[in-house]
Motif scaffolding. Structure first.
Motif, mmCIF file in Angstrom:
data_model
loop_
_atom_site.group_PDB
_atom_site.id
_atom_site.type_symbol
_atom_site.label_atom_id
_atom_site.label_comp_id
_atom_site.label_asym_id
_atom_site.label_seq_id
_atom_site.Cartn_x
_atom_site.Cartn_y
_atom_site.Cartn_z
ATOM 1 N N LEU A 39 0.852 -1.196 0.000
ATOM 2 C CA LEU A 39 0.000 0.000 0.000
ATOM 3 C C LEU A 39 0.883 1.239 0.000
ATOM 4 O O LEU A 39 1.822 1.339 0.794
ATOM 5 N N SER A 128 9.420 1.217 10.748
ATOM 6 C CA SER A 128 9.953 2.580 10.669
ATOM 7 C C SER A 128 10.765 2.889 11.921
ATOM 8 O O SER A 128 10.523 2.304 12.985
ATOM 9 N N TYR A 263 19.109 9.208 4.224
ATOM 10 C CA TYR A 263 17.858 9.531 4.903
ATOM 11 C C TYR A 263 17.979 9.358 6.423
ATOM 12 O O TYR A 263 17.387 10.110 7.190
HETATM 13 N N1 LIG Z 1 16.234 3.945 4.022
HETATM 14 C C1 LIG Z 1 16.825 3.106 4.841
HETATM 15 O O1 LIG Z 1 17.880 2.559 4.560
HETATM 16 C C2 LIG Z 1 16.194 2.765 6.181
HETATM 17 C C3 LIG Z 1 16.779 1.776 6.943
HETATM 18 C C4 LIG Z 1 16.216 1.450 8.148
HETATM 19 C C5 LIG Z 1 15.083 2.121 8.595
HETATM 20 N N2 LIG Z 1 14.538 3.123 7.858
HETATM 21 C C6 LIG Z 1 13.331 3.783 8.369
HETATM 22 O O2 LIG Z 1 12.196 3.204 7.712
HETATM 23 C C7 LIG Z 1 11.198 4.197 7.463
HETATM 24 C C8 LIG Z 1 10.899 4.278 5.986
HETATM 25 O O3 LIG Z 1 12.075 4.677 5.326
HETATM 26 P P1 LIG Z 1 12.226 4.601 3.732
HETATM 27 O O4 LIG Z 1 13.646 4.935 3.457
HETATM 28 O O5 LIG Z 1 11.661 3.341 3.218
HETATM 29 O O6 LIG Z 1 11.280 5.817 3.303
HETATM 30 P P2 LIG Z 1 10.863 6.232 1.810
HETATM 31 O O7 LIG Z 1 10.706 7.691 1.842
HETATM 32 O O8 LIG Z 1 11.812 5.610 0.835
HETATM 33 O O9 LIG Z 1 9.457 5.524 1.595
HETATM 34 C C9 LIG Z 1 8.288 5.907 2.221
HETATM 35 C C10 LIG Z 1 7.116 5.503 1.339
HETATM 36 O O10 LIG Z 1 5.919 5.763 2.054
HETATM 37 C C11 LIG Z 1 4.971 6.320 1.160
HETATM 38 N N3 LIG Z 1 3.986 7.053 1.948
HETATM 39 C C12 LIG Z 1 4.110 8.264 2.522
HETATM 40 N N4 LIG Z 1 2.986 8.570 3.202
HETATM 41 C C13 LIG Z 1 2.137 7.527 3.044
HETATM 42 C C14 LIG Z 1 0.829 7.233 3.512
HETATM 43 N N5 LIG Z 1 0.177 8.073 4.286
HETATM 44 N N6 LIG Z 1 0.261 6.065 3.147
HETATM 45 C C15 LIG Z 1 0.921 5.191 2.353
HETATM 46 N N7 LIG Z 1 2.170 5.412 1.880
HETATM 47 C C16 LIG Z 1 2.769 6.557 2.235
HETATM 48 C C17 LIG Z 1 5.793 7.167 0.219
HETATM 49 O O11 LIG Z 1 5.108 7.411 -0.999
HETATM 50 C C18 LIG Z 1 7.029 6.282 0.028
HETATM 51 O O12 LIG Z 1 6.871 5.393 -1.050
HETATM 52 C C19 LIG Z 1 11.728 5.476 8.088
HETATM 53 O O13 LIG Z 1 11.276 5.574 9.409
HETATM 54 C C20 LIG Z 1 13.236 5.263 8.083
HETATM 55 O O14 LIG Z 1 13.878 6.029 9.069
HETATM 56 C C21 LIG Z 1 15.057 3.437 6.636
#
Ligand SMILES: NC(=O)c1ccc[n+]([C@@H]2O[C@H](COP(=O)([O-])OP(=O)(O)OC[C@H]3O[C@@H](n4cnc5c(N)ncnc54)[C@H](O)[C@@H]3O)[C@@H](O)[C@H]2O)c1
Length: 398
Positions: A39, A128, A263
């Protein structure tokens, strides 16, 4: 394109919410065994995924999603997803809010509320990175079972890190955790070697933040070592080799760079600093400052070189990265482009201009036009023009 999920062996339905970096990794993992609905609020992204348009994705991830394509589907419609599934894996962004000086959990709050309204039986797994205390709070507030299990992915290593995780750190009600772990173990490929740590919610969240902040600190440490050595005309490589021969320090994750970015490390370091509140601390707060100073230091060195045109070779932080979000090179670019003519070579960019900087798609043209080439990480492509290159990449690994 509508697809039907056809796996008949399992009636288990997993929902992955937020199909970004972490969400797609989890989609790949769970769809190797279970029916998954992804989603995301971004319709364009959902359409691309359903049409198997994985162009900007890590090649291994794209191949794996293609291979398991009968097991997953993506959608923007949360109602049907939450009604059907037994597990909802939350992979939503938690951006740093400059006003509150904390990670914002607003987006997750909305989704957890929705899930609670639609399906109280669904187990919610928080992947997250959240502030310490978050999962305890939502667990007390809602009826759904909550599992806290932060993600430990490295950029450019998604496939390896998701199928062969370094560890699983998890919090929640024990019987719910054990049932869920069974499902996870059936998907990962190193189940016999993996260490699983079960802890309280707050301890799990703290583990995630302290892990990322250690990594940020280590980068800042070796970069400060490099600044000391370079300023005193000493050989950084020899010093690092000597330091890291001590097994307590270790010969890894010690390659100088222009600074850490991405990020997670900057925002998670700020969050942990905020978590300390009134508790006496100096180190955590100094890490981001050190990183900012590093970028300014590198910019000054480059500006002192007698170059009319500065060429920036790649915006990505690591040679195998597929994105450059919040990369330290972007900050460097800003520092330099205010003062000198800067051109850019970044094959991930299709545009001719990026933030007012000219993008040159041909490497030969880029290298001949640049008086100096700035590279956070070296690559074979630079070998022929190495006399023009300024880099602090001493060990040629990330
Ligand atoms: N990037 C990394 O390597 C990494 C590693 C470990 C943990 N994290 C954590 O995991 C979490 C996600 O990080 P990410 O890098 O995958 O983020 P991202 O920005 O790559 O992805 C987030 C996704 O969520 C979607 N989104 C936003 N609002 C939404 C909503 N209301 N409903 C549905 N979808 C929605 C966006 O369109 C996007 O596709 C963060 O808390 C981050 O700190 C990231």
């Amino acid at each position: 394109m509508e697809k039907r999920i056809i796996n008949k062996e399992t009636s288990m339905m997993v929902a992955i919410v937020g199909l970004g970096y972490v969400g797609l990794a989890n989609l790949m993992l769970y769809s190797s065994k279970y029916n998954v609905i992804g989603l995301d609020s971004n319709k364009e992204k959902v359409d691309c995924l359903n049409n198997h348009y994985f162009l900007e994705m890590d090649e291994k991830v794209a191949k794996c999603l293609e291979k398991n394509s009968s097991m997953w589907i993506a959608t923007t419609k949360y109602m049907e997803v939450y009604r059907k599934c037994q597990y909802v894996i939350i992979c939503l962004p938690t951006n740093y809010d400059e006003k509150t000086k904390r990670l914002s959990t607003e987006i997750i709050d909305t989704e957890v509320r929705r899930i609670n309204n639609i399906n109280r039986e669904a187990v919610i797994v928080i992947k997250s990175t959240v502030p310490i205390g978050y999962c305890k709070r939502i667990n007390n507030k809602y009826e759904n079972s909550i599992i806290s299990c932060p993600e430990f992915l490295r950029e450019g290593r998604i496939y390896k890190d998701i199928f062969y995780p370094s560890r699983i750190v998890v919090g929640g009600q024990k019987d719910v955790i054990y049932k869920w772990l069974k499902m996870v173990y059936s998907c990962i490929k190193n189940k016999k070697q993996i260490s699983t740590f079960i802890a309280e919610y707050d301890e799990v969240e703290a583990t995630k933040l302290f892990s990322n902040v250690y990594l940020a600190m280590r980068v800042a440490y070796f970069n400060e070592l490099d600044m000391y050595a370079e300023s005193n005309d000493l050989n950084t490589r020899k010093i690092i080799q000597g330091v890291c021969a001590d097994s307590r320090i270790g010969d890894y994750y010690n390659n100088p760079s222009f600074g850490y970015g991405g990020y997670c490390l900057p925002k998670d370091t700020k969050q942990l600093d905020a978590e300390f509140g009134a508790i006496s601390h100096n180190l955590i707060g100094a890490i981001n400052l050190s990183n900012e100073q590093r970028i300014k230091y590198i910019a000054n060195i480059i500006l002192e070189l007698s170059a009319e045109v500065i060429g920036i070779y790649r915006l990505v932080m690591k040679s195998d990265s597929d994105n450059f979000r919040e990369s330290a090179v972007l900050k460097l670019l800003k520092e330099l482009s205010n003062k000198k003519e800067v051109i850019l070579y970044e094959p991930l960019l299709k545009e001719k201009e990026y933030n007012g900087i000219k993008v040159i798609s041909s490497f030969d043209e880029f290298s001949s036009k640049s008086d100096v080439i700035i590279a956070n990480r070296l690559s074979k492509e630079l070998d022929e023009v190495i006399e023009k290159v300024y880099s602090r990449d001493l060990f040629e690994y990330n």
